[in-house]
Write an enzyme that holds these catalytic residues in place. Structure first.
Site, PDB file in Angstrom:
ATOM      1  N   GLY A  54       0.840  -1.196   0.000  1.00  0.00           N
ATOM      2  CA  GLY A  54       0.000   0.000   0.000  1.00  0.00           C
ATOM      3  C   GLY A  54       0.867   1.235   0.000  1.00  0.00           C
ATOM      4  O   GLY A  54       2.050   1.162   0.320  1.00  0.00           O
ATOM      5  N   CYS A  81       5.352  -6.032   1.558  1.00  0.00           N
ATOM      6  CA  CYS A  81       5.719  -4.612   1.536  1.00  0.00           C
ATOM      7  C   CYS A  81       5.054  -3.869   2.710  1.00  0.00           C
ATOM      8  O   CYS A  81       5.399  -4.114   3.855  1.00  0.00           O
ATOM      9  CB  CYS A  81       5.374  -4.017   0.171  1.00  0.00           C
ATOM     10  SG  CYS A  81       6.132  -2.425  -0.105  1.00  0.00           S
ATOM     11  N   TYR A  82       4.068  -3.016   2.446  1.00  0.00           N
ATOM     12  CA  TYR A  82       3.381  -2.337   3.548  1.00  0.00           C
ATOM     13  C   TYR A  82       2.832  -3.369   4.545  1.00  0.00           C
ATOM     14  O   TYR A  82       2.888  -3.167   5.762  1.00  0.00           O
ATOM     15  CB  TYR A  82       2.225  -1.481   3.003  1.00  0.00           C
ATOM     16  CG  TYR A  82       1.463  -0.739   4.084  1.00  0.00           C
ATOM     17  CD1 TYR A  82       1.885   0.505   4.518  1.00  0.00           C
ATOM     18  CD2 TYR A  82       0.329  -1.306   4.693  1.00  0.00           C
ATOM     19  CE1 TYR A  82       1.206   1.181   5.526  1.00  0.00           C
ATOM     20  CE2 TYR A  82      -0.356  -0.646   5.693  1.00  0.00           C
ATOM     21  CZ  TYR A  82       0.083   0.602   6.106  1.00  0.00           C
ATOM     22  OH  TYR A  82      -0.586   1.261   7.107  1.00  0.00           O
ATOM     23  N   HIS A 168       7.871  -7.366  -3.897  1.00  0.00           N
ATOM     24  CA  HIS A 168       6.541  -7.781  -4.383  1.00  0.00           C
ATOM     25  C   HIS A 168       6.647  -9.117  -5.126  1.00  0.00           C
ATOM     26  O   HIS A 168       6.958  -9.129  -6.324  1.00  0.00           O
ATOM     27  CB  HIS A 168       5.968  -6.715  -5.319  1.00  0.00           C
ATOM     28  CG  HIS A 168       5.504  -5.500  -4.600  1.00  0.00           C
ATOM     29  ND1 HIS A 168       4.239  -5.371  -4.077  1.00  0.00           N
ATOM     30  CD2 HIS A 168       6.162  -4.369  -4.265  1.00  0.00           C
ATOM     31  CE1 HIS A 168       4.118  -4.209  -3.471  1.00  0.00           C
ATOM     32  NE2 HIS A 168       5.274  -3.577  -3.565  1.00  0.00           N
ATOM     33  N   GLU A 170       4.363 -10.869  -6.238  1.00  0.00           N
ATOM     34  CA  GLU A 170       3.248 -11.051  -7.182  1.00  0.00           C
ATOM     35  C   GLU A 170       3.517 -10.497  -8.580  1.00  0.00           C
ATOM     36  O   GLU A 170       2.829 -10.856  -9.526  1.00  0.00           O
ATOM     37  CB  GLU A 170       1.964 -10.421  -6.606  1.00  0.00           C
ATOM     38  CG  GLU A 170       1.957  -8.901  -6.466  1.00  0.00           C
ATOM     39  CD  GLU A 170       2.598  -8.374  -5.192  1.00  0.00           C
ATOM     40  OE1 GLU A 170       3.417  -9.094  -4.603  1.00  0.00           O
ATOM     41  OE2 GLU A 170       2.314  -7.232  -4.796  1.00  0.00           O
ATOM     42  N   SER A 223     -19.924  -5.207 -26.726  1.00  0.00           N
ATOM     43  CA  SER A 223     -19.009  -4.340 -27.465  1.00  0.00           C
ATOM     44  C   SER A 223     -18.455  -5.025 -28.700  1.00  0.00           C
ATOM     45  O   SER A 223     -17.854  -4.383 -29.551  1.00  0.00           O
ATOM     46  CB  SER A 223     -17.852  -3.957 -26.558  1.00  0.00           C
ATOM     47  OG  SER A 223     -17.056  -5.110 -26.322  1.00  0.00           O
ATOM     48  N   GLY A 224     -18.615  -6.343 -28.776  1.00  0.00           N
ATOM     49  CA  GLY A 224     -17.969  -7.089 -29.851  1.00  0.00           C
ATOM     50  C   GLY A 224     -16.723  -7.779 -29.344  1.00  0.00           C
ATOM     51  O   GLY A 224     -16.181  -8.653 -29.993  1.00  0.00           O
ATOM     52  N   GLY A 225     -16.261  -7.380 -28.157  1.00  0.00           N
ATOM     53  CA  GLY A 225     -15.041  -7.963 -27.599  1.00  0.00           C
ATOM     54  C   GLY A 225     -15.326  -9.145 -26.696  1.00  0.00           C
ATOM     55  O   GLY A 225     -16.480  -9.526 -26.473  1.00  0.00           O
ATOM     56  N   VAL A 226     -14.233  -9.705 -26.159  1.00  0.00           N
ATOM     57  CA  VAL A 226     -14.331 -10.902 -25.336  1.00  0.00           C
ATOM     58  C   VAL A 226     -15.069 -10.626 -24.022  1.00  0.00           C
ATOM     59  O   VAL A 226     -15.915 -11.415 -23.598  1.00  0.00           O
ATOM     60  CB  VAL A 226     -12.913 -11.425 -24.974  1.00  0.00           C
ATOM     61  CG1 VAL A 226     -12.995 -12.761 -24.264  1.00  0.00           C
ATOM     62  CG2 VAL A 226     -12.040 -11.517 -26.184  1.00  0.00           C
ATOM     63  N   ASP A 227     -14.719  -9.502 -23.393  1.00  0.00           N
ATOM     64  CA  ASP A 227     -15.212  -9.267 -22.032  1.00  0.00           C
ATOM     65  C   ASP A 227     -16.746  -9.254 -21.960  1.00  0.00           C
ATOM     66  O   ASP A 227     -17.343  -9.977 -21.163  1.00  0.00           O
ATOM     67  CB  ASP A 227     -14.660  -7.946 -21.476  1.00  0.00           C
ATOM     68  CG  ASP A 227     -13.151  -7.888 -21.553  1.00  0.00           C
ATOM     69  OD1 ASP A 227     -12.539  -8.964 -21.705  1.00  0.00           O
ATOM     70  OD2 ASP A 227     -12.588  -6.784 -21.484  1.00  0.00           O
ATOM     71  N   SER A 228     -17.361  -8.431 -22.802  1.00  0.00           N
ATOM     72  CA  SER A 228     -18.818  -8.355 -22.700  1.00  0.00           C
ATOM     73  C   SER A 228     -19.461  -9.658 -23.181  1.00  0.00           C
ATOM     74  O   SER A 228     -20.522 -10.050 -22.685  1.00  0.00           O
ATOM     75  CB  SER A 228     -19.360  -7.146 -23.456  1.00  0.00           C
ATOM     76  OG  SER A 228     -18.940  -7.172 -24.798  1.00  0.00           O
ATOM     77  N   LYS A 368      -7.182 -10.379 -18.361  1.00  0.00           N
ATOM     78  CA  LYS A 368      -7.668 -10.755 -19.692  1.00  0.00           C
ATOM     79  C   LYS A 368      -7.561 -12.258 -19.994  1.00  0.00           C
ATOM     80  O   LYS A 368      -8.499 -12.869 -20.484  1.00  0.00           O
ATOM     81  CB  LYS A 368      -6.866  -9.984 -20.743  1.00  0.00           C
ATOM     82  CG  LYS A 368      -7.513  -9.947 -22.073  1.00  0.00           C
ATOM     83  CD  LYS A 368      -8.564  -8.887 -22.067  1.00  0.00           C
ATOM     84  CE  LYS A 368      -9.481  -8.954 -23.231  1.00  0.00           C
ATOM     85  NZ  LYS A 368     -10.458  -7.845 -23.178  1.00  0.00           N
TER      86      LYS A 368
END
Ligand code: XMP
Length: 512
Positions: A54, A81-82, A168, A170, A223-228, A368
């Protein structure tokens, strides 16, 4: 029920990356704000706890502190870290400003007898970002890692299973980071590797059912994309034909995209689909506008306006769904501790004026490649799940300066050639995102015997794991030559092709 790792978020840009690494180890994790009550944490019966990084300083009066009772739950805790600095101060150690701020790659030496570092090489590069460091270890702790400037880069109290790392683990730059997180969740917390993307799908479907209720309806923008598309698949599995999808063709779609969306969604989903050609309105609104942020904002606002009208026509719908994924959240500054880099029109929150009762964003924690995997689990066709990401404002932010139909056509036609050649050469599997940009620059050339003064098209092709950092793709010269030749020959108005050889950062992937 799968064993859970709880991640307490202290505002780091990388908190969701920790969650992603835990998922990669096939363990379920849940990110909660640091301020949750001990009872909320107990209710999840976690097998272990990770305290994220953080931006704050633990010595400040108003520094974020979680319930100190987390150290009395009897479960392993890893502070990053924090999170490590907080663990140190709460348990009686101290944190001081570092003599030298450490930012970027550092060589870290590990005590590999620690369970956290078991099986690691004794030294490797790790990513650091801190101005403070642990000066005195709390009682019962041992120093387990160091760098040249940070004597306590790792600490542990093995008896109580408390661990801390100043770097970090990650982020991909930390070479043995994945192994460290695996050591924690699998060996120290004892979680079995039993979490799959299908579990995410099941949970998300259940949550959608609960949020929408027996009779509720949902409006989703495709939207035409993968996500939606993946959101549509999830919601339609949860509530069937109570999902109303609206596909707005704003005039900045890729070649043949509107047709593909209609085809896939009428063939695969029992959803209501309204496909609208609203391009005229968008061009009208964008007349004379050249500033990228302005363009994005206008397109975002117009989207909402079109939705609003369509929603009115469809009759009152209860919920609004969006395909927001985690990098959108971070880059829009919607996550604590992050700054706004670009305003993504799909992270504006719930459009209140539409009167929806809730916003459904099931992909918010995912990256993604995880969204693609989820799409495959849900049975979406490969031509949908393998599509490269496409920003909401589409070709409008790949056509620099003012938007006119002829200019956007140059972007679209050159992009179609690029996609075709990438697919032929199988480069689409290796390159994460590739497209052309209309640079809005004109330069002199010769075509036949004629002088030309035409547009320069740039090729942007990047490889990336998570779209937060990216490298430019090394495309074979022969393929570049072919693409360049085809674009200049087949797209009237283009007489020059450029290649973008910039990493992210400092450049972003999109040009606007
Ligand atoms: P940048 O350009 O920020 O892009 O490096 C990172 C990723 O985000 C995509 N992108 C967007 N996606 N709405 C979206 O849904 C947007 O407004 C938007 N802007 C950028 C970009 O294509 C890349 O994959």
């Amino acid at each position: 029920m799968a064993k859970t790792i709880v991640i307490l978020d202290f505002g780091s840009q990388f908190t969701q990356l920790i969650a992603r690494r835990v998922r990669q180890a096939h363990v379920f994790s849940q990110v909660l704000p640091y301020s949750v009550s001990l009872n909320q944490i107990r209710a999840l019966n976690p097998a272990g706890l990770i305290l994220s990084g953080g931006p704050s300083n633990v010595n400040l009066q108003d520094a974020p502190v979680c319930d100190k009772g987390v150290f009395a739950l009897g479960i392993p805790v890893l502070g990053v870290c924090y999170g490590m600095q907080l663990m140190s101060t709460v348990l009686g150690g101290s944190v001081q400003p570092a003599k030298k701020r450490e930012y970027g790659m550092s060589r870290v030496r590990f005590d590999v007898s620690s369970r956290l570092f078991s099986g690691l090489k004794p030294e490797s590069g790790c990513w650091m970002s801190h101005a403070h460091q642990v000066a005195e270890l709390p009682q019962g702790f041992q120093n387990t890692a160091s760098t040249d400037t940070c004597p306590v880069a790792g600490m542990e109290d093995a008896a109580r299973n408390f661990y801390g790392v100043q770097f970090h683990p990650e982020v991909t730059h930390s070479q043995q980071g994945v192994d460290i997180i695996k050591n924690f969740v699998l060996n120290i917390c004892g979680c079995p590797e039993d979490w799959q993307m299908s579990s995410f799908a099941e949970t998300a479907i259940e949550e959608i059912k609960e949020a929408v209720g027996e009779k509720g309806t949902v409006l989703l923008g495709l939207s035409g994309g993968v996500d939606s598309a993946v959101v549509a698949a999830l919601i339609s599995k949860a509530i069937g034909d109570r999902l109303y999808c609206v596909f707005v063709d704003h005039g900045f779609m890729r070649k043949n995209e509107p047709q593909l969306v209609k085809e896939v969604f009428s063939a695969h989903f029992p959803v209501h689909l309204s496909a609208l050609d609203a391009s005229e309105r968008f061009y009208q609104k964008l007349k004379g506008v050249t500033d990228p942020e302005q363009k994005r904002k206008i397109i975002g606002a117009e989207f909402i306006a079109v939705f609003r009208e369509e929603a009115m026509k469809l009759g009152a719908l209860d919920h609004f769904a969006q395909g927001t994924i985690y990098p959108d959240v971070i880059e829009s500054g919607a996550a604590p501790g992050s700054v706004t880099i670009k305003s993504h029109h799909n992270v504006g929150g719930l459009p209140k004026e539409l009167g929806f009762t809730s916003l459904i964003e099931p992909l918010r924690p995912l990256f993604k490649d995880e969204v693609r995997e989820l799409g495959r689990v849900l049975g979406l066709p490969a031509k949908m799940t393998d599509r490269q990401p496409f920003p909401g404002p589409g070709l409008a932010i790949r056509t620099l300066g003012e938007l006119t139909k002829p200019k956007v056509d140059l972007t679209r036609e050159s992009d179609a050639i690029l996609i075709e050649e990438f697919e032929k050469a199988d480069l689409n599997k290796q390159v994460s995102q590739f497209f052309t940009v209309n640079t809005d620059l004109r330069s002199v050339g010769v075509m036949g015997d004629e002088r030309s003064y035409d547009t320069a098209i740039a090729i942007r092709a990047v490889t990336t794991d998570d779209f937060m950092t990216a490298d430019w793709a090394r495309i074979p010269y022969d393929i570049l030559a072919l693409i360049s030749r085809r674009i200049v020959n087949e797209v009237p108005g283009v007489n020059r092709v450029l290649l973008d050889v910039t990493t992210k950062p400092p450049a972003s992937i999109e040009w606007e």
